[in-house]
Design a protein around this motif. Structure first.
Motif, PDB file in Angstrom:
ATOM      1  N   UNK A 185      -2.528 -11.846  -1.046  1.00  0.00           N
ATOM      2  CA  UNK A 185      -1.790 -10.550  -0.384  1.00  0.00           C
ATOM      3  C   UNK A 185      -2.684 -10.644   0.766  1.00  0.00           C
ATOM      4  N   UNK A 186      -3.877 -10.700   0.082  1.00  0.00           N
ATOM      5  CA  UNK A 186      -4.802 -10.571   1.086  1.00  0.00           C
ATOM      6  C   UNK A 186      -5.727 -11.885   2.066  1.00  0.00           C
ATOM      7  N   UNK A 187      -5.432 -13.100   1.499  1.00  0.00           N
ATOM      8  CA  UNK A 187      -5.952 -14.213   1.907  1.00  0.00           C
ATOM      9  C   UNK A 187      -4.496 -14.086   2.658  1.00  0.00           C
ATOM     10  N   UNK A 188      -3.175 -13.535   2.519  1.00  0.00           N
ATOM     11  CA  UNK A 188      -2.216 -14.383   3.561  1.00  0.00           C
ATOM     12  C   UNK A 188      -2.373 -12.863   4.409  1.00  0.00           C
ATOM     13  N   UNK A 189      -2.375 -11.904   4.349  1.00  0.00           N
ATOM     14  CA  UNK A 189      -2.142 -10.532   5.111  1.00  0.00           C
ATOM     15  C   UNK A 189      -0.662 -10.647   4.822  1.00  0.00           C
ATOM     16  N   UNK A 190       0.189 -10.372   3.708  1.00  0.00           N
ATOM     17  CA  UNK A 190       1.684 -10.226   3.963  1.00  0.00           C
ATOM     18  C   UNK A 190       1.979  -9.073   2.885  1.00  0.00           C
ATOM     19  N   UNK A 191       3.029  -8.077   3.410  1.00  0.00           N
ATOM     20  CA  UNK A 191       3.937  -7.162   2.631  1.00  0.00           C
ATOM     21  C   UNK A 191       4.124  -7.544   1.714  1.00  0.00           C
ATOM     22  N   UNK A 192       4.698  -6.266   0.957  1.00  0.00           N
ATOM     23  CA  UNK A 192       5.491  -6.877  -0.706  1.00  0.00           C
ATOM     24  C   UNK A 192       6.572  -7.857  -0.414  1.00  0.00           C
ATOM     25  N   UNK A 193       7.584  -7.458   0.780  1.00  0.00           N
ATOM     26  CA  UNK A 193       8.498  -8.262   0.794  1.00  0.00           C
ATOM     27  C   UNK A 193       8.398 -10.161   0.762  1.00  0.00           C
ATOM     28  N   UNK A 194       7.442  -9.409   1.894  1.00  0.00           N
ATOM     29  CA  UNK A 194       7.132 -11.281   2.165  1.00  0.00           C
ATOM     30  C   UNK A 194       6.582 -12.020   1.437  1.00  0.00           C
ATOM     31  N   UNK A 195       5.156 -11.169  -0.399  1.00  0.00           N
ATOM     32  CA  UNK A 195       5.233 -12.090  -1.596  1.00  0.00           C
ATOM     33  C   UNK A 195       6.020 -12.649  -2.102  1.00  0.00           C
ATOM     34  N   UNK A 196       6.976 -11.465  -2.516  1.00  0.00           N
ATOM     35  CA  UNK A 196       8.074 -12.782  -3.373  1.00  0.00           C
ATOM     36  C   UNK A 196       9.170 -12.857  -2.905  1.00  0.00           C
ATOM     37  N   UNK A 197       8.623 -13.308  -1.040  1.00  0.00           N
ATOM     38  CA  UNK A 197       9.578 -14.760  -0.951  1.00  0.00           C
ATOM     39  C   UNK A 197       9.018 -15.487  -1.965  1.00  0.00           C
ATOM     40  N   UNK A 198       7.955 -15.893  -2.622  1.00  0.00           N
ATOM     41  CA  UNK A 198       6.896 -17.009  -2.236  1.00  0.00           C
ATOM     42  C   UNK A 198       8.079 -17.365  -4.344  1.00  0.00           C
ATOM     43  N   UNK A 199       8.842 -16.128  -4.895  1.00  0.00           N
ATOM     44  CA  UNK A 199       9.435 -16.532  -6.124  1.00  0.00           C
ATOM     45  C   UNK A 199      10.463 -16.446  -5.271  1.00  0.00           C
ATOM     46  N   UNK A 200      11.352 -16.045  -4.736  1.00  0.00           N
ATOM     47  CA  UNK A 200      12.408 -16.130  -4.202  1.00  0.00           C
ATOM     48  C   UNK A 200      13.125 -17.843  -3.716  1.00  0.00           C
ATOM     49  N   UNK A 201      12.238 -17.953  -3.382  1.00  0.00           N
ATOM     50  CA  UNK A 201      12.005 -19.454  -2.619  1.00  0.00           C
ATOM     51  C   UNK A 201      12.299 -20.949  -3.479  1.00  0.00           C
ATOM     52  N   UNK A 202      11.272 -20.204  -4.470  1.00  0.00           N
ATOM     53  CA  UNK A 202      11.176 -21.628  -5.710  1.00  0.00           C
ATOM     54  C   UNK A 202      12.801 -20.785  -6.588  1.00  0.00           C
ATOM     55  N   UNK A 203      12.940 -19.759  -6.834  1.00  0.00           N
ATOM     56  CA  UNK A 203      14.131 -19.277  -7.659  1.00  0.00           C
ATOM     57  C   UNK A 203      15.740 -19.810  -6.714  1.00  0.00           C
ATOM     58  N   UNK A 204      15.411 -19.663  -5.793  1.00  0.00           N
ATOM     59  CA  UNK A 204      16.944 -20.495  -4.617  1.00  0.00           C
ATOM     60  C   UNK A 204      17.006 -22.110  -4.649  1.00  0.00           C
ATOM     61  N   UNK A 205      15.754 -22.545  -4.656  1.00  0.00           N
ATOM     62  CA  UNK A 205      15.860 -23.920  -5.207  1.00  0.00           C
ATOM     63  C   UNK A 205      16.300 -24.701  -6.082  1.00  0.00           C
ATOM     64  N   UNK A 206      16.095 -23.837  -7.050  1.00  0.00           N
ATOM     65  CA  UNK A 206      15.915 -23.865  -8.602  1.00  0.00           C
ATOM     66  C   UNK A 206      17.482 -24.064  -9.641  1.00  0.00           C
ATOM     67  N   UNK A 207      17.990 -22.912  -8.255  1.00  0.00           N
ATOM     68  CA  UNK A 207      19.283 -22.913  -9.280  1.00  0.00           C
ATOM     69  C   UNK A 207      20.399 -23.454  -8.118  1.00  0.00           C
TER      70      UNK A 207
END
Length: 519
Positions: free
Chosen positions: A84-106
């Motif tokens: 979050x500090x490296x990319x200066x992103x919010x909570x919801x944007x940071x959570x997209x990392x997990x969401x994108x991974x899981x979406x590909x998975x499913x």
């Protein structure tokens, strides 16, 4: 009149038989034609069963790769503050990392489930893991201006995990039966929390040691290469249903649509899948946000300074990782022991164990969320209790799928369950919690204290979903005994002989779709 299927053989040697008749109350009518292909292997030479020693080695290899998979998945959560500090992103944007991974998975899981029921499962896993290794390593080289590339690569990591998670449990199911299968499945699924815990610990540890969070993403691909080599040389591809048929195996080339219809008519599978989905939602949200939530609680209480630049303090990732590891082992073993102890006495013991685990975890999580602003040690105590109860489910709910679904449709069943539980579960739960947190945070002027409380209120969705999941498993308990009996009969029992006085009920055997029943 519903057609009847019996199995006869021009050879005198006995062969396994399957019956569609069942006193279980399940009606498979539309599946008769497709299930008639559940015949022994066409060749006359009996295939030898895989030795116990080789089976145990195979399970060890599959467990190791499962460990690496989940280490890689939760390394991101272990270094989330730094990202979050490296990319200066919010909570919801940071959570997209997990969401994108899981979406590909499913999205890819149904494809690998289809392939896994029809082609060489070992080759499929090797191909998927190759993609996983390449993309996981590549994500560690993303620069600060290319956050979109990091999300893309995280999505491609799901290719490998989809190929592995849908197929590996079915291989174990074809190597063992009964109590041994339950034990092996327990060991396999215990490595989910162990890998998750180690993901937090190794991710935080390497990021701290090197001063660069990207190095944390490089350790699992290195370990994954070892797993790939072991898979190639030590893991067999047993015949489907080998354990139930003493190495003989069964074949079934029914259309994919028929496979799906069969699963949708299986009530235990339907309700347990919804229970697994609730578990995935709960675990996904907690796994992603708990270290960050506890870190904010530490800052709120003045126990550590606020992170203004990376590397951030990752103490909570270490502790939460250790808690996840220990509770996973304790809960997984306890759940399996309870299952083996009560299954013969109480036919619906397994879904009841899962229901008790989720329902019991809800008050523990509720207390942990509210205590975090006052006492971090007390918070960890309730998190520990909640995770032990949740972990009762890991092996038990996987075992449920294996014994209520016939062998030739297990990969498809695993794939569809994975797709549903991730689509409605942990694909969206981290992002949903982040979005709710951001929305609550905007209702008052910006302050660190309010950011903590906004995340606290958003996490309250988790215990309520846990209660819902417990109710789904209670519904499963009403049907589990009948569905298990039906699946066993399709593989093991002889069909009832037709009445000799009724010439219209004369049995026939379908060896292929080209054969025509003759009067």
């Amino acid at each position: 009149m519903e057609p009847k299927v019996s199995v006869t053989s021009p050879q005198d040697r006995p062969v396994p038989r399957w019956s569609l008749g069942s006193s279980s109350g399940l009606h498979y009518g539309s599946f008769v034609n497709s299930l008639s292909s559940l015949t022994p292997q066409a060749d006359t030479d009996e295939k030898p069963a895989i030795s116990k020693r080789r089976s145990y080695v195979a399970v060890a290899v599959l467990c190791y790769i499962n460990l690496i998979n989940y280490m890689e998945r939760y390394t991101i959560a272990g270094v989330l503050l730094n990202i979050q500090k490296f990319f200066e992103i919010s909570d919801s944007t940071a959570a997209l990392l997990q969401t994108v991974f899981i979406c590909s998975f499913l999205l890819l899981a149904p494809l690998f489930g289809y392939l896994g029921d029809r082609y060489n499962r070992k080759y499929i896993m090797i191909g998927g893991l190759t993609v996983w290794l390449a993309t996981a390593a590549g994500s560690s080289f993303v620069t600060v201006s290319h956050f979109w590339l990091l999300m893309l690569l995280r999505g491609l990591v799901g290719v490998g995990e989809a190929s592995y998670s849908t197929i590996a449990p079915t291989i174990i199911g074809d190597l063992f039966t009964g109590g041994q299968r339950s034990a092996m499945i327990c060991i396999f699924y215990i490595f989910i929390p162990i890998g998750s815990g180690l993901g937090y610990i190794t991710g935080a540890g390497i990021a701290t040691a090197t001063g660069d969070w990207r190095w944390a993403l490089r350790i699992t691909p290195i370990l994954g290469v070892v797993g790939m080599v072991l898979l190639i040389f030590l893991c067999p591809n047993p015949p489907r249903g080998a354990a139930e048929t003493h190495g003989e195996g069964v074949t079934g080339q029914s259309p994919y649509l028929e496979d799906v219809k069969y699963l949708l008519k299986n009530k235990s599978y339907r309700w347990s899948t919804l229970g697994v989905t609730a578990t995935a939602f709960l675990v996904g949200a907690l796994a992603f946000w708990t270290p960050t939530f506890l870190s904010r609680g530490q800052v709120l209480q003045g126990l550590q300074p606020q992170c203004t630049k990376e590397p951030c303090n990752t103490t909570d990732s270490y502790i939460f990782g250790a808690v996840t590891l220990v509770t996973g082992i304790m809960g997984g073993c306890l759940g399996t022991l309870l299952s083996r102890r009560f299954r013969d006495k109480v036919p619906n013991a397994d879904p009841i164990i899962c229901a008790v685990g989720l329902l019991g975890s809800a008050p523990c999580l509720f207390v942990a969320i509210f205590v975090a602003s006052a006492s971090i040690p007390a918070t960890y105590v309730f998190i520990f209790l909640g995770e032990v109860l949740i972990s009762l489910n890991w092996a038990v709910m996987a075992d449920i799928l294996l014994y209520v679904v016939i062998p030739t449709r297990r990969s498809t069943a695993e794939a569809l369950q994975i797709s549903v539980c991730h689509l409605l579960g942990d694909a969206g739960s981290p992002y949903l919690v982040g979005v709710i947190s951001d929305a609550i945070s905007k209702t008052k002027p910006e302050s660190f204290g309010w950011r903590f409380h906004s995340l606290k209120y958003s996490l309250l969705i988790c215990p309520f979903v846990g209660i819902l999941g417990g109710l789904f498993f209670l519904l499963t308990s009403f049907y589990i005994a009948e569905d298990r009996t039906a699946a066993m009969r399709l593989v093991e029992e002889d069909p009832p002989p037709p009445p000799p006085s009724d010439p219209t009920s004369e049995p026939s055997m379908e060896l292929s779709t080209q054969e025509i029943k003759k009067e």
